[in-house]
Design a protein around this motif. Sequence first.
Motif, PDB file in Angstrom:
ATOM      1  N   LYS A   1      71.995  30.661  70.288  1.00 21.46           N
ATOM      2  CA  LYS A   1      73.250  30.280  70.943  1.00 21.46           C
ATOM      3  C   LYS A   1      73.261  28.785  71.243  1.00 21.46           C
ATOM      4  N   LYS A   2      72.122  28.236  71.682  1.00 17.39           N
ATOM      5  CA  LYS A   2      72.026  26.809  71.975  1.00 17.39           C
ATOM      6  C   LYS A   2      72.222  25.979  70.719  1.00 17.39           C
ATOM      7  N   ARG A   3      71.578  26.390  69.630  1.00 18.78           N
ATOM      8  CA  ARG A   3      71.653  25.630  68.387  1.00 18.78           C
ATOM      9  C   ARG A   3      73.079  25.572  67.853  1.00 18.78           C
ATOM     10  N   SER A   4      73.831  26.616  68.035  1.00 16.49           N
ATOM     11  CA  SER A   4      75.182  26.635  67.492  1.00 16.49           C
ATOM     12  C   SER A   4      76.102  25.671  68.249  1.00 16.49           C
ATOM     13  N   LYS A   5      75.780  25.368  69.495  1.00 17.29           N
ATOM     14  CA  LYS A   5      76.625  24.485  70.297  1.00 17.29           C
ATOM     15  C   LYS A   5      76.328  23.006  70.045  1.00 17.29           C
ATOM     16  N   LEU A   6      75.130  22.677  69.542  1.00 22.32           N
ATOM     17  CA  LEU A   6      74.778  21.291  69.295  1.00 22.32           C
ATOM     18  C   LEU A   6      75.608  20.754  68.146  1.00 22.32           C
ATOM     19  N   ARG A   7      76.037  19.507  68.291  1.00 21.40           N
ATOM     20  CA  ARG A   7      76.805  18.901  67.218  1.00 21.40           C
ATOM     21  C   ARG A   7      76.102  17.669  66.703  1.00 21.40           C
ATOM     22  N   GLU A   8      76.520  17.220  65.564  1.00 23.07           N
ATOM     23  CA  GLU A   8      75.871  16.088  64.930  1.00 23.07           C
ATOM     24  C   GLU A   8      76.150  14.818  65.726  1.00 23.07           C
ATOM     25  N   VAL A   9      75.141  13.973  65.836  1.00 23.41           N
ATOM     26  CA  VAL A   9      75.274  12.726  66.582  1.00 23.41           C
ATOM     27  C   VAL A   9      76.119  11.750  65.766  1.00 23.41           C
ATOM     28  N   ALA A  10      77.115  11.172  66.404  1.00 26.46           N
ATOM     29  CA  ALA A  10      77.995  10.230  65.719  1.00 26.46           C
ATOM     30  C   ALA A  10      77.301   8.884  65.586  1.00 26.46           C
ATOM     31  N   LYS A  11      77.487   8.248  64.447  1.00 24.57           N
ATOM     32  CA  LYS A  11      76.892   6.940  64.219  1.00 24.57           C
ATOM     33  C   LYS A  11      77.834   5.844  64.701  1.00 24.57           C
ATOM     34  N   CYS A  12      77.267   4.695  64.918  1.00 21.04           N
ATOM     35  CA  CYS A  12      78.030   3.511  65.302  1.00 21.04           C
ATOM     36  C   CYS A  12      79.000   3.142  64.180  1.00 21.04           C
ATOM     37  N   ARG A  13      80.179   2.654  64.542  1.00 17.38           N
ATOM     38  CA  ARG A  13      81.202   2.270  63.562  1.00 17.38           C
ATOM     39  C   ARG A  13      80.683   1.181  62.621  1.00 17.38           C
ATOM     40  N   PHE A  14      79.960   0.222  63.170  1.00 16.39           N
ATOM     41  CA  PHE A  14      79.456  -0.886  62.364  1.00 16.39           C
ATOM     42  C   PHE A  14      78.259  -0.454  61.517  1.00 16.39           C
ATOM     43  N   CYS A  15      77.478   0.512  62.000  1.00 12.62           N
ATOM     44  CA  CYS A  15      76.363   1.035  61.200  1.00 12.62           C
ATOM     45  C   CYS A  15      76.885   1.847  60.019  1.00 12.62           C
ATOM     46  N   ARG A  16      77.942   2.613  60.232  1.00 10.30           N
ATOM     47  CA  ARG A  16      78.522   3.400  59.137  1.00 10.30           C
ATOM     48  C   ARG A  16      79.048   2.505  58.027  1.00 10.30           C
ATOM     49  N   GLU A  17      79.678   1.381  58.408  1.00  5.33           N
ATOM     50  CA  GLU A  17      80.226   0.450  57.426  1.00  5.33           C
ATOM     51  C   GLU A  17      79.195  -0.570  56.957  1.00  5.33           C
ATOM     52  N   LYS A  18      77.964  -0.487  57.496  1.00  2.51           N
ATOM     53  CA  LYS A  18      76.847  -1.373  57.146  1.00  2.51           C
ATOM     54  C   LYS A  18      77.205  -2.843  57.352  1.00  2.51           C
ATOM     55  N   ILE A  19      77.749  -3.125  58.548  1.00  2.00           N
ATOM     56  CA  ILE A  19      78.103  -4.492  58.922  1.00  2.00           C
ATOM     57  C   ILE A  19      76.974  -5.061  59.771  1.00  2.00           C
ATOM     58  N   ASP A  20      76.433  -6.210  59.350  1.00  2.00           N
ATOM     59  CA  ASP A  20      75.339  -6.844  60.097  1.00  2.00           C
ATOM     60  C   ASP A  20      75.875  -7.738  61.210  1.00  2.00           C
ATOM     61  N   ASP A  21      76.869  -8.564  60.885  1.00  2.00           N
ATOM     62  CA  ASP A  21      77.432  -9.485  61.871  1.00  2.00           C
ATOM     63  C   ASP A  21      78.852  -9.086  62.223  1.00  2.00           C
ATOM     64  N   ILE A  22      79.190  -9.269  63.489  1.00  2.00           N
ATOM     65  CA  ILE A  22      80.567  -9.068  63.934  1.00  2.00           C
ATOM     66  C   ILE A  22      81.150 -10.462  64.133  1.00  2.00           C
TER      67      ILE A  22
END
Length: 92
Positions: A19-40
């Motif tokens: 029951k516990k495992r079914s409630k866990l959700r995937e951890v969201a990544k940072c917007r800049f990490c997803r787009e692989k941006i090094d500098d803002i």
Amino acid sequence: MFMAFKKKKKFDKAAADKKKRSKLREVAKCRFCREKIDDIDYKDLASLQRLTTGQGKHLSRKRSGNCAMHQRISCTALKHARFIALMPFCGG
């Protein structure tokens, strides 16, 4: 007087874990990490405005969804944009 007692259910650890495992959700990544941006870039006002409130305050990591590294970088980029008067110090 005789009272009938109900048997207690045995605690099923496997069912509780499932029951516990079914409630866990995937951890969201940072917007800049997803787009692989090094500098803002401080000149990129569209991304900087998404990181501020209507009053001009910098959003927290929890609300913006940034990782620690990109939160620090966005903070300095926001400071640079404010010094050059691209972004306001206050929202008014």
